[in-house]
Design a protein around this motif. Structure first.
Motif, mmCIF file in Angstrom:
data_model
loop_
_atom_site.group_PDB
_atom_site.id
_atom_site.type_symbol
_atom_site.label_atom_id
_atom_site.label_comp_id
_atom_site.label_asym_id
_atom_site.label_seq_id
_atom_site.Cartn_x
_atom_site.Cartn_y
_atom_site.Cartn_z
ATOM 1 N N TRP A 29 -3.055 -7.811 -4.388
ATOM 2 C CA TRP A 29 -2.484 -7.763 -3.042
ATOM 3 C C TRP A 29 -3.522 -7.254 -2.043
ATOM 4 O O TRP A 29 -3.710 -7.826 -0.976
ATOM 5 C CB TRP A 29 -1.241 -6.880 -3.027
ATOM 6 C CG TRP A 29 -0.670 -6.712 -1.664
ATOM 7 C CD1 TRP A 29 -0.784 -5.615 -0.860
ATOM 8 C CD2 TRP A 29 0.059 -7.682 -0.910
ATOM 9 N NE1 TRP A 29 -0.153 -5.833 0.326
ATOM 10 C CE2 TRP A 29 0.376 -7.096 0.334
ATOM 11 C CE3 TRP A 29 0.479 -8.973 -1.162
ATOM 12 C CZ2 TRP A 29 1.092 -7.766 1.306
ATOM 13 C CZ3 TRP A 29 1.195 -9.637 -0.190
ATOM 14 C CH2 TRP A 29 1.492 -9.042 1.027
ATOM 15 N N THR A 32 -6.254 -9.885 -1.445
ATOM 16 C CA THR A 32 -5.838 -11.003 -0.603
ATOM 17 C C THR A 32 -5.656 -10.572 0.849
ATOM 18 O O THR A 32 -5.870 -11.371 1.754
ATOM 19 C CB THR A 32 -4.536 -11.657 -1.117
ATOM 20 O OG1 THR A 32 -3.507 -10.668 -1.198
ATOM 21 C CG2 THR A 32 -4.742 -12.289 -2.476
ATOM 22 N N ILE A 35 -9.374 -10.455 2.246
ATOM 23 C CA ILE A 35 -10.252 -11.546 1.822
ATOM 24 C C ILE A 35 -11.276 -11.922 2.895
ATOM 25 O O ILE A 35 -12.404 -12.293 2.575
ATOM 26 C CB ILE A 35 -9.427 -12.776 1.369
ATOM 27 C CG1 ILE A 35 -10.280 -13.722 0.536
ATOM 28 C CG2 ILE A 35 -8.820 -13.503 2.547
ATOM 29 C CD1 ILE A 35 -10.514 -13.262 -0.855
#
Length: 55
Positions: A29, A32, A35
């Motif tokens: 999590w 992401t 990112i």
């Protein structure tokens, strides 16, 4: 225990506890969410690449 140590443990045992799964889910999590900030890709250690049939 950090992410690298947990991956090494998995490669050795092929088992993950519910605590480890929760940790990895949190790491995924976070990755992401951040990112866009990641600008360098590191290759996994050779033994992990071989275990996962990666180049």
């Amino acid at each position: 225990m950090d992410l690298t140590e947990r991956i090494k443990d998995y490669v050795a045992t092929e088992l993950l506890s519910s605590i480890e799964l929760d940790f990895l889910e949190g790491e995924l999590w976070e990755a992401t969410q951040n990112i866009a900030e990641i600008n360098t890709v590191f290759k996994a250690p050779k033994n992990i690449c071989e275990k996962l049939d990666l180049d």
